[in-house]
Structures are given as structure tokens and as C-alpha cells.
Design a protein around this motif. Structure first.
Motif: not given
Length: 433
Positions: A190-197
Motif C-alpha cells: 500500500n503506497a499510502g501508508c507503507g505498511t503491510e496492507r
């Protein structure tokens, strides 16, 4: 087998019997070269051309080449380099002749890869590694691979052959379906939050979550999940006696060059120069974005001294006798011609299933080479009744009984069930160093 050449698959026993019935063919000469450019220092290689094993009352040799492309650290690559070969050899029964030893290799490679992965998890480190592992015995090449480091073979008789599989999730829909069915999540970052989502705005390659690994198979990676399995894809071929060239490279090469481009850029070069040229071409195309390693192996017929020129033939005194003499071409019967087959590359074995019940269930006579009451993975001896059949809990189309071997110890059975998504993974229960 994927190739540009044509071949007709032939049973291993037929090929080896045909070879043994002819005049003894000498083993090939093995010449290799290595080149590497380091970005992270996580690529490691194994180059052994004089491995010895006992056969009967004598000793014979074979060659081993390995490429280990580590990620998230170098611990898994180093451990695998130091332990995989011994684990494979320990899984091969003793006192086998060459025919039997070659036939036993595919099962022993599966056992060696799984045991190496299982033992590395006990160390508690989180790194992982791809593996491309090549064993050359005479004119037979056996390749076992997990990950995205590739191996190709260019036959001297013409034809290019892919001897490894690409286990990147972006390239392997079957592996993606296997991981999803085992309980893993597949998606992009996920480019928005940079987490494993995972979201509609995700970017980059497909990854397996948790962990974010782009591969479906590797050794190590204890932080991802047991559905990232160490069970290798294996291909075994018998070369023609003309030999050929093997190229083993990490993804730093294959992300920049096609197989054809890698072969074409180094034709006519000796192995050391060829490996350097392939790395140079890859860096010119993409720059040094990752560790970039290449092994080139030339498999050559042994040079033989030139035969002395035959003495000049005496002129035939009686013309009538020469007219009725049998012509050389007539000295071969039709039965002889039936066995005059072309000297080409032959496929002996190919299997890529991730299920141990399919990979360790070898057919007769190979199954009879292995001890029944010994764990098929870790090789510990068990009493009758202690082992658990690899078929236990499987829904195979082939009719098998739960008391049919091969058998696993309780520890290896737990790993098998975790790899198949039938029990929670214990990777997250181990404290890291």
C-alpha cells in the motif's frame, strides 16, 4: 521441458542401460567461471568439481555448483551454503551404483532442502535465501531450485533448455493459489501508508503477507509463514556427449537480460570471461540495483589424442572380387539401425509439486533404495510403528494406505502439516536473536 530444441522423453533406466551396453564413455571435463558485483553482500556461491563418493570397491567423482541469493540478511544463504550438500548426500542410501545414485537424487534433494530449512529455523534468525543447486554426474545434470535465481543449459548440439522454475508470485499463478489456499494473503504494498496492507492503490510486485516476501519458495524466512515452502522444483536431463554450457545467475542478471541475450553476449568466450561479460551486460542495462552474480560452466568432451593415420590400402588385384565384395553400408542389419538413435538432450525427471506426499512417494525401484523405518526428511531411525506416513491426512487420487511409507518423524510431520496450512505456523513463536 522448455526449450528451443526437440526431444523425446526417455526413461532413465533405458538411457543408462543403453550407455552401459556401448563402449564406456568417459566423463566430461568441467570448466567453470564466476563473476559478481555486490550491492548488499547477500549472494553466496558453492563451486566443487571433485566431490567424491564410494561406489563398490572404488571412488567416483561428481561436481556441485550452488547459488544462494540471500534477503533480509545473509545468515540463511551462508547456512544453506555450508549445510545443504551434506544434508542431500546424507539422504542418499549407501552402496548404490551410478544408475541408482542418479535416480535417487530427486528425492534426496527434496529431503535435503526441507531439512536445511527446518534446521535453520531452530537458529531463530529471520533471513531467507533463494537456492539454485546443480549436481553433475557424468553426462547427467540435476538442478533443484527455490526462488528466482535461474539456470539455463545451452546444448552444443543446439537448443536452449530452462532447468529451473521462477517462484516469484508475479510469475506463478499456481503458487499464488497454493499460498492463498494454505491461509496466506497475497497483495501489493500500500503506497499510502507503507505498511503491510493490501489496497486498490497498492504498488510493486505481488507479495505474501505477513512479511511481504515476493517469492513462494525459499529456505528460511521464518517471519513469513510455513506456506513459503523449501520444497524445490527439480529437473534432470542427460546431455549429449557433445556437452554444452550452463549459466546460473541471480535475479540481478535475469531482471536485465533474457536467457537468449545472456547466451549470445558471451559465445566463444571461456567460462571466466563469459561470466564477467554477462554481469557487465546486466549492469549496463539496469545498473547495480542488487547483488549480481553469474556462474558459467562448460561441460566438454575429454580431449583424446589424435588417432594415427591408417596405412595406405593396397590396390585390389582382382577386380571381379571387389565387385562382389559386400559394401560397408550393408554390414549393418536393420536391427542395428533400430538402436542408432541421435545423440541429443533427454529429459529424465521433472517435478515441481510443493506437497511432500507427492515428492517423497517415489515409484519402484527407487522407493526400495531407501530405508523404510527412517524419517524421509531428517534421516533419524525410527522403530516400526513410530513413523507417520507422508500419506496421512492426504486426499490423493491414487489409492494409498496410511501405513504405506515413506514415513516422517513427529517433528517433520508437524512441519509438513504447517507447510500445507493444516496447523498454525510456529515461526512467529520463536524469539529472534
Amino acid at each position: 521441458m522448455s526449450s528451443r530444441g526437440q526431444y523425446q522423453p526417455m526413461p532413465l533406466s533405458v538411457l543408462l542401460k543403453r550407455e552401459s551396453s556401448n563402449e564406456k564413455i568417459e566423463k566430461p571435463e568441467i570448466v567453470h567461471g564466476l563473476a559478481s558485483q555486490s550491492k548488499k553482500g547477500e549472494d553466496f556461491t558453492l563451486l566443487k568439481t571433485e566431490c567424491q563418493r564410494t561406489m563398490g570397491n572404488g571412488v567416483t567423482t561428481f561436481s556441485v555448483f550452488g547459488l544462494f541469493d540471500g534477503h533480509n540478511g545473509s545468515a540463511a544463504a551462508i547456512y544453506t551454503k555450508e549445510n545443504l550438500l551434506n544434508n542431500v548426500l546424507n539422504a542418499i542410501p549407501t552402496d548404490l551404483n551410478t544408475d541408482e545414485w542418479v535416480a535417487a537424487l530427486p528425492r534426496a534433494l527434496v529431503s535435503g532442502f526441507v531439512k536445511t530449512d527446518k534446521d535453520f529455523h531452530k537458529i531463530g534468525k529471520k533471513s531467507g535465501t533463494t537456492v539454485t543447486f546443480v549436481i553433475i554426474e557424468g553426462w547427467v545434470i540435476t538442478v533443484a531450485s527455490v526462488g528466482d535465481s535461474q539456470c539455463i543449459f545451452d546444448s552444443a548440439n543446439g537448443g536452449m533448455y530452462y532447468l529451473s522454475a521462477d517462484h516469484r508470485l508475479d510469475c506463478n499463478e499456481e503458487e499464488t493459489e497454493r499460498i492463498t489456499a494454505s491461509g496466506g494473503d497475497i497483495g501489493r504494498l500500500n503506497a499510502g501508508c507503507g505498511t503491510e496492507r493490501i489496497s486498490a492503490s497498492a504498488i510493486g510486485p505481488l507479495r505474501c503477507w505477513p512479511g511481504g516476501l515476493c517469492l513462494s519458495r525459499s529456505i528460511g524466512d521464518r517471519d513469513v509463514g510455513e506456506f513459503i515452502v523449501p520444497v524445490p522444483y527439480i529437473k534432470q536431463i542427460k546431455m549429449s556427449t557433445a556437452g554444452g554450457r550452463l549459466i546460473i545467475s541471480s535475479d540481478g542478471v535475469w531482471d536485465a537480460l533474457s536467457a537468449e541475450a545472456a547466451l549470445d553476449c558471451c559465445r566463444g568466450m571461456p567460462p571466466e570471461a563469459a561470466a564477467a561479460q554477462i554481469v557487465k551486460e546486466a549492469l549496463q542495462a539496469n545498473g547495480l540495483r542488487d547483488d549480481t552474480t553469474c556462474i558459467v560452466i562448460d561441460i566438454l568432451p575429454q580431449e583424446k589424442p589424435a588417432a594415427p593415420s591408417p596405412p595406405p590400402k593396397k590396390p585390389v588385384k582382382h577386380l571381379l572380387m571387389s565387385l562382389f565384395r559386400k559394401k560397408p553400408s550393408e554390414s549393418f542389419s536393420y536391427k542395428d539401425k533400430e538402436y542408432m538413435e541421435p545423440d541429443v538432450v533427454e529429459e529424465l525427471f521433472e517435478e515441481g509439486s510443493a506437497l511432500l506426499s507427492e515428492r517423497l512417494n517415489t515409484k519402484y525401484p527407487v522407493c526400495n533404495m531407501f530405508k523404510l523405518f527412517m524419517c524421509a526428511v531428517c534421516q533419524i531411525e525410527m522403530k516400526p510403528g513410530e513413523g507417520i506416513s507422508v500419506h496421512a491426512g492426504t486426499s490423493s487420487l491414487v489409492k494409498v494406505c496410511p501405513w504405506d511409507g515413506p514415513f516422517l518423524c513427529s517433528s517433520c510431520q508437524e512441519k509438513k502439516e504447517a507447510m500445507e496450512g493444516k496447523r498454525p505456523s510456529d515461526r512467529h513463536c520463536i524469539d529472534s536473536d
